[in-house]
Design a protein around this motif. Sequence first.
Motif, PDB file in Angstrom:
ATOM      1  N   SER A   1      -6.190 -14.699   2.467  1.00  0.00           N
ATOM      2  CA  SER A   1      -5.065 -14.263   3.279  1.00  0.00           C
ATOM      3  C   SER A   1      -5.453 -12.980   4.004  1.00  0.00           C
ATOM      4  CB  SER A   1      -3.856 -13.984   2.389  1.00  0.00           C
ATOM      5  OG  SER A   1      -2.879 -13.266   3.109  1.00  0.00           O
ATOM      6  N   HIS A   2      -5.038 -12.846   5.234  1.00  0.00           N
ATOM      7  CA  HIS A   2      -5.267 -11.605   5.970  1.00  0.00           C
ATOM      8  C   HIS A   2      -3.957 -10.865   6.173  1.00  0.00           C
ATOM      9  CE1 HIS A   2      -9.468 -12.293   6.589  1.00  0.00           C
ATOM     10  NE2 HIS A   2      -9.234 -13.494   7.069  1.00  0.00           N
ATOM     11  N   GLU A   3      -3.039 -11.056   5.228  1.00  0.00           N
ATOM     12  CA  GLU A   3      -1.755 -10.382   5.301  1.00  0.00           C
ATOM     13  C   GLU A   3      -1.861  -8.997   4.678  1.00  0.00           C
ATOM     14  OE1 GLU A   3       1.010 -12.959   3.354  1.00  0.00           O
ATOM     15  OE2 GLU A   3       0.931 -14.447   4.949  1.00  0.00           O
ATOM     16  N   CYS A   4      -1.003  -8.119   5.117  1.00  0.00           N
ATOM     17  CA  CYS A   4      -0.918  -6.780   4.548  1.00  0.00           C
ATOM     18  C   CYS A   4       0.538  -6.339   4.634  1.00  0.00           C
ATOM     19  CB  CYS A   4      -1.832  -5.808   5.277  1.00  0.00           C
ATOM     20  SG  CYS A   4      -1.522  -5.674   7.051  1.00  0.00           S
ATOM     21  N   GLY A   5       0.882  -5.364   3.845  1.00  0.00           N
ATOM     22  CA  GLY A   5       2.262  -4.917   3.883  1.00  0.00           C
ATOM     23  C   GLY A   5       2.498  -3.692   3.031  1.00  0.00           C
ATOM     24  N   VAL A   6       3.687  -3.170   3.175  1.00  0.00           N
ATOM     25  CA  VAL A   6       4.083  -1.970   2.455  1.00  0.00           C
ATOM     26  C   VAL A   6       5.517  -2.156   1.969  1.00  0.00           C
ATOM     27  CG1 VAL A   6       4.820  -0.788   4.568  1.00  0.00           C
ATOM     28  CG2 VAL A   6       4.197   0.548   2.598  1.00  0.00           C
ATOM     29  N   THR A   7       5.806  -1.641   0.793  1.00  0.00           N
ATOM     30  CA  THR A   7       7.160  -1.610   0.274  1.00  0.00           C
ATOM     31  C   THR A   7       7.569  -0.156   0.157  1.00  0.00           C
ATOM     32  OG1 THR A   7       6.825  -3.652  -0.973  1.00  0.00           O
ATOM     33  CG2 THR A   7       8.675  -2.274  -1.632  1.00  0.00           C
TER      34      THR A   7
ATOM     35  N   PHE B   1       5.195   9.713   5.156  1.00  0.00           N
ATOM     36  CA  PHE B   1       5.055   8.259   5.132  1.00  0.00           C
ATOM     37  C   PHE B   1       4.561   7.794   3.753  1.00  0.00           C
ATOM     38  CE2 PHE B   1       2.248   4.575   5.527  1.00  0.00           C
ATOM     39  CZ  PHE B   1       3.123   3.641   6.059  1.00  0.00           C
ATOM     40  N   GLU B   2       3.522   8.440   3.249  1.00  0.00           N
ATOM     41  CA  GLU B   2       2.954   8.038   1.965  1.00  0.00           C
ATOM     42  C   GLU B   2       3.907   8.298   0.811  1.00  0.00           C
ATOM     43  OE1 GLU B   2      -1.164   9.184   1.363  1.00  0.00           O
ATOM     44  OE2 GLU B   2      -1.533   8.980   3.512  1.00  0.00           O
TER      45      GLU B   2
ATOM     46  N   MET C   1      -5.293   0.524   2.905  1.00  0.00           N
ATOM     47  CA  MET C   1      -4.634   1.566   3.688  1.00  0.00           C
ATOM     48  C   MET C   1      -5.662   2.622   4.055  1.00  0.00           C
ATOM     49  SD  MET C   1      -1.388   4.064   2.797  1.00  0.00           S
ATOM     50  CE  MET C   1      -0.168   2.774   2.743  1.00  0.00           C
ATOM     51  N   VAL C   2      -5.757   2.911   5.365  1.00  0.00           N
ATOM     52  CA  VAL C   2      -6.688   3.914   5.856  1.00  0.00           C
ATOM     53  C   VAL C   2      -5.925   4.895   6.732  1.00  0.00           C
ATOM     54  CG1 VAL C   2      -8.771   4.333   7.227  1.00  0.00           C
ATOM     55  CG2 VAL C   2      -8.608   2.267   5.831  1.00  0.00           C
ATOM     56  N   ARG C   3      -6.074   6.154   6.421  1.00  0.00           N
ATOM     57  CA  ARG C   3      -5.499   7.202   7.269  1.00  0.00           C
ATOM     58  C   ARG C   3      -6.575   7.593   8.279  1.00  0.00           C
ATOM     59  NH1 ARG C   3      -2.747  12.788   5.182  1.00  0.00           N
ATOM     60  NH2 ARG C   3      -2.644  13.777   7.223  1.00  0.00           N
ATOM     61  N   ILE C   4      -6.356   7.206   9.519  1.00  0.00           N
ATOM     62  CA  ILE C   4      -7.347   7.421  10.570  1.00  0.00           C
ATOM     63  C   ILE C   4      -7.411   8.893  10.966  1.00  0.00           C
ATOM     64  CG2 ILE C   4      -8.032   6.772  12.928  1.00  0.00           C
ATOM     65  CD1 ILE C   4      -8.152   4.478  10.816  1.00  0.00           C
ATOM     66  N   ASP C   5      -6.232   9.483  11.169  1.00  0.00           N
ATOM     67  CA  ASP C   5      -6.104  10.890  11.505  1.00  0.00           C
ATOM     68  C   ASP C   5      -4.708  11.334  11.082  1.00  0.00           C
ATOM     69  OD1 ASP C   5      -4.325   9.984  13.556  1.00  0.00           O
ATOM     70  OD2 ASP C   5      -5.981   9.835  14.968  1.00  0.00           O
ATOM     71  N   ASP C   6      -4.287  12.531  11.499  1.00  0.00           N
ATOM     72  CA  ASP C   6      -2.968  13.033  11.104  1.00  0.00           C
ATOM     73  C   ASP C   6      -1.831  12.201  11.680  1.00  0.00           C
ATOM     74  OD1 ASP C   6      -3.994  15.037   9.554  1.00  0.00           O
ATOM     75  OD2 ASP C   6      -3.864  16.576  11.114  1.00  0.00           O
ATOM     76  N   ASN C   7      -2.107  11.403  12.708  1.00  0.00           N
ATOM     77  CA  ASN C   7      -1.066  10.642  13.387  1.00  0.00           C
ATOM     78  C   ASN C   7      -1.037   9.153  13.040  1.00  0.00           C
ATOM     79  OD1 ASN C   7       1.077  10.457  15.467  1.00  0.00           O
ATOM     80  ND2 ASN C   7      -0.428   9.177  16.511  1.00  0.00           N
ATOM     81  N   THR C   8      -2.121   8.611  12.491  1.00  0.00           N
ATOM     82  CA  THR C   8      -2.236   7.156  12.369  1.00  0.00           C
ATOM     83  C   THR C   8      -2.607   6.714  10.961  1.00  0.00           C
ATOM     84  OG1 THR C   8      -3.050   7.164  14.644  1.00  0.00           O
ATOM     85  CG2 THR C   8      -3.294   5.121  13.410  1.00  0.00           C
TER      86      THR C   8
ATOM     87  N   LYS D   1      -3.315  -6.537  10.665  1.00  0.00           N
ATOM     88  CA  LYS D   1      -3.166  -5.112  10.379  1.00  0.00           C
ATOM     89  C   LYS D   1      -1.814  -4.617  10.863  1.00  0.00           C
ATOM     90  CE  LYS D   1      -5.944  -3.851  14.381  1.00  0.00           C
ATOM     91  NZ  LYS D   1      -7.204  -3.250  14.773  1.00  0.00           N
ATOM     92  N   LEU D   2      -1.365  -3.578  10.214  1.00  0.00           N
ATOM     93  CA  LEU D   2      -0.140  -2.877  10.599  1.00  0.00           C
ATOM     94  C   LEU D   2      -0.544  -1.455  10.971  1.00  0.00           C
ATOM     95  CD1 LEU D   2       2.268  -3.953   7.705  1.00  0.00           C
ATOM     96  CD2 LEU D   2       2.411  -4.665  10.089  1.00  0.00           C
ATOM     97  N   ILE D   3      -0.153  -1.026  12.164  1.00  0.00           N
ATOM     98  CA  ILE D   3      -0.497   0.317  12.626  1.00  0.00           C
ATOM     99  C   ILE D   3       0.769   1.155  12.648  1.00  0.00           C
ATOM    100  CG2 ILE D   3      -1.455   1.689  14.506  1.00  0.00           C
ATOM    101  CD1 ILE D   3      -3.018  -0.859  15.354  1.00  0.00           C
TER     102      ILE D   3
END
Length: 123
Positions: A28-34, A91-92, A102-109, A70-72
């Motif tokens: 599965s290539h699904e992702c999600g957050v609760t 957010f976290e 889950m990857v934090r790309i920068d302070d915004n993403t 992916k979810l951005i």
Amino acid sequence: MSSTARDSTKSNIFKSMKDIDLSSREISHECGVTMNDSVEARAIAEYMDQDPKVTVTYNPATIRIDGEGKLIFKMDDISEYLGREMTAEIFEVNTSTHYGRMVRIDDNTVILFGDMDEVFAYI
């Protein structure tokens, strides 16, 4: 799950055990957050629900956001929608659990990846 809590145009993402094929080895290539239900979580969910590829499920005490691939999560866009600052840290804190990488790309993403191969570009 309350039937009034879901938009009738979206299918139910939850399956009963009799409908699950455990013999399948399909990836599965699904992702999600609760998230725990809060003002911030509702703003994040409403903002993300604008994307037709995202499914939002409102439960009595939680909100679930699911997607394919992916979810951005862009903090500046969510901040504008919320009407006050949303940071990756806030957010976290609102996130009770997630699936996918889950990857934090920068302070915004913050990006949730369902395809683990895509993560390699960021680690």
